[in-house]
Design an enzyme around this catalytic site. Structure first.
Site, PDB file in Angstrom:
ATOM      1  N   LYS A  99       0.865  -1.190   0.000  1.00 56.21           N
ATOM      2  CA  LYS A  99       0.000   0.000   0.000  1.00 56.21           C
ATOM      3  C   LYS A  99       0.889   1.223   0.000  1.00 56.21           C
ATOM      4  CE  LYS A  99      -4.421   0.661   0.005  1.00 56.21           C
ATOM      5  NZ  LYS A  99      -5.509  -0.239  -0.394  1.00 56.21           N
TER       6      LYS A  99
ATOM      7  N   ASP B 216      -6.833   4.081  -4.822  1.00 54.98           N
ATOM      8  CA  ASP B 216      -7.516   3.868  -3.546  1.00 54.98           C
ATOM      9  C   ASP B 216      -8.233   5.193  -3.262  1.00 54.98           C
ATOM     10  OD1 ASP B 216      -7.508   1.714  -1.230  1.00 54.98           O
ATOM     11  OD2 ASP B 216      -7.352   3.625  -0.212  1.00 54.98           O
TER      12      ASP B 216
ATOM     13  N   PHE C 180     -19.710   8.393  -1.815  1.00 57.46           N
ATOM     14  CA  PHE C 180     -20.295   8.622  -3.138  1.00 57.46           C
ATOM     15  C   PHE C 180     -19.208   8.559  -4.206  1.00 57.46           C
ATOM     16  CE2 PHE C 180     -19.059  12.665  -1.327  1.00 57.46           C
ATOM     17  CZ  PHE C 180     -18.364  13.279  -2.342  1.00 57.46           C
TER      18      PHE C 180
HETATM   19  N1  GLU Z   1      -7.187  -0.034  -3.329  1.00 57.13           N
HETATM   20  C1  GLU Z   1      -7.867  -1.238  -3.703  1.00 57.13           C
HETATM   21  C2  GLU Z   1      -7.903  -2.183  -2.536  1.00 57.13           C
HETATM   22  O1  GLU Z   1      -7.956  -1.744  -1.401  1.00 57.13           O
HETATM   23  C3  GLU Z   1      -7.355  -1.831  -5.003  1.00 57.13           C
HETATM   24  C4  GLU Z   1      -5.902  -2.173  -5.019  1.00 57.13           C
HETATM   25  C5  GLU Z   1      -5.385  -2.640  -6.374  1.00 57.13           C
HETATM   26  O2  GLU Z   1      -6.138  -2.712  -7.330  1.00 57.13           O
HETATM   27  O3  GLU Z   1      -4.177  -2.937  -6.432  1.00 57.13           O
HETATM   28  O4  GLU Z   1      -7.912  -3.373  -2.669  1.00 57.13           O
END
Ligand code: GLU
Length: 446
Positions: free
Chosen positions: A124, A164, A237
């Site tokens: 992340k 994200d 939203f």
């Molecule tokens: N941010 C999204 C999640 O929490 C997608 C992450 C991604 O596609 O790598 O899973």
């Protein structure tokens, strides 16, 4: 494993990292019994190794705003675990981003990615950059400055970021453009959530919300219920809420609430195509408010300062931020007759809220299972990029559906209690953990 002593050790090493400690505690409490049946895990110190990220990159991001003023933000990438594949996970731009938040998200991502059955490790990243009120040019300059620092630590076979909270197609575009320029690399696999003309996958924008509703459909079917005619309250939203509202409506449910930081929209007649499209306009406006929805659609009303959970509904779908549904919210929902809650946001419910739902015996499922469709479709985007082909929307949607069904089955397999109640939290945690733990064991002490 002794959860108490591991947690005490982590609290000492990482004081005040509350979201991270919360996420770890939930997983360890779920897996304790299973773990202790596997002395080989204990011997290899799997848990002690798994709770710490492989590495954390922290960097300064300096950029110039529209007034010519110099702005400085902090940027991070947390490469959490690569046992089952290259690091994979989104980038979050939000003013509250800090290492604790990103460590919780990276930890969760590791198990979520394992559940998808695709070969992706967990990661992340993000920044405390606040996109609210920023112009398009400011967003671009920030994304470029962010990538200027990050590019050397990511790559199509090492670490593949995506979107994200606060990072959608526009931001991915700006970051991808800069990556390409710096890396002199023109294959498209380094970021997912890309635009359709430059390596993106059809259905990726909808995937988190669509996948969540496929999961809920299976969960309801197992309990002899259906989405048809059910009332649904959704928080947020943005992109995820939009996908969830679209699919819930398509499957026959009535979406009667959406919300923002400014308050809740009560929408008794449910969604129309126009209303769903307007959600995209709200997000693109960068104002982070939901109130204009009621100005645009007179059959909807706006109540400032209230959450989506104040609306009487059958199904509650947190789609915005961690810990957005607390114990009191859960009590209010239960008193209003809610019989299903599913986290579409990561860790959308506090431990107190989860305990309320589980004690009441209603259907409850955690984010790492429910929202895995987003990253799963990122995995499908990576596959298409590697094969230099594009699948049709129907092909991607079918694969997404299959993956969500499979995740539901894994949860039922590992989470069914002796009395027949499916503890989806336990099921998701054990299923994800077993896969990562086994891979770590087989790869030795590294
Ligand atoms: N941010 C999204 C999640 O929490 C997608 C992450 C991604 O596609 O790598 O899973």
């Amino acid at each position: 494993m002794n959860v108490k002593s591991i947690m005490a050790d982590l609290e000492r090493k990482h004081p005040g990292e509350n979201e991270y400690l919360q996420a770890v505690r939930e997983v360890l409490e779920s897996i304790e019994g299973t773990y202790n049946e596997h002395p080989e895990f204990e011997k290899a110190k799997i848990v002690e190794r798994m709770v710490e990220p492989d590495r954390i990159f922290t960097f300064r991001v300096t950029w110039v705003d529209d007034n010519g003023e110099i702005q400085t933000n902090l940027g991070y990438r947390i490469q959490f675990n690569s046992a089952i594949g290259p690091y994979k996970g989104g980038i979050r731009f939000h003013k509250a981003v800090n290492p604790s938040m990103l460590k919780f998200l990276g930890f969760e991502q590791t198990f979520k990615n394992a559940l998808t059955t695709l070969p992706m490790g967990g990661a992340k990243g993000g920044s405390d950059f606040d996109p609210v009120g920023k112009s398009d040019a400011e967003i671009m300059r920030f994304c470029q400055a962010f990538m200027l620092e990050l590019w050397n630590n990511i790559g199509p076979d090492t670490d593949v970021p995506a979107g994200d909270v606060g990072v959608g197609g526009r931001e991915i575009g700006y970051m991808y453009g800069m990556y390409k320029k710096l890396a002199r690399e023109y294959n498209t696999g380094v970021l997912t959530g890309k635009g359709m003309t430059w390596g993106g996958s059809l259905i990726r924008p909808e995937a988190t919300g669509f996948g969540a509703l496929y999961f809920v459909e299976h969960m309801l079917a197992k309990a002899g219920r259906s989405l048809k005619g059910a009332t649904v309250a959704i928080s947020g939203f943005g992109n995820v809420a939009w996908g969830a509202a679209t699919k819930a409506t398509e499957l026959g449910a009535r979406v009667i609430a959406i919300s923002g930081p400014d308050g809740v929209i009560y929408n008794p007649n449910g969604m129309t195509k126009e209303k769903i499209d307007f959600m995209l306009e709200l997000r693109a406006s960068n104002r982070n408010i939901v109130a204009p929805f009621a100005e645009r659609f007179p059959d909807a009303t706006f109540t400032p300062g209230k959450k989506a959970w104040s609306v009487k509904c059958d199904i509650a779908l947190p789609c915005a931020f961690q810990n957005e549904l607390n114990g009191d919210d859960a009590k209010e929902l239960l008193a209003n007759g809610t019989w299903c809650a599913a986290e579409v946001s990561n860790m959308g419910c506090t431990p107190e809220a989860i305990a309320e739902f589980q004690q009441a015996g209603i259907l409850f499922a955690p984010g790492k299972a429910v929202n895995a469709g987003g990253v799963a479709t990122s995995g499908l985007e990576m596959t298409q990029n590697a094969m230099h082909i594009s699948w049709s929307a129907a092909e991607v949607d079918e694969k997404l559906h299959y993956i969500m069904q499979n995740i539901h089955e894994q949860c039922v397999k590992y989470g069914t209690q002796p009395d027949g109640y499916v503890n989806y939290v336990k099921g998701a945690n054990i299923a994800g953990f077993m896969k990562v733990a086994q891979a770590m064991l087989e790869q030795g002490v590294i």
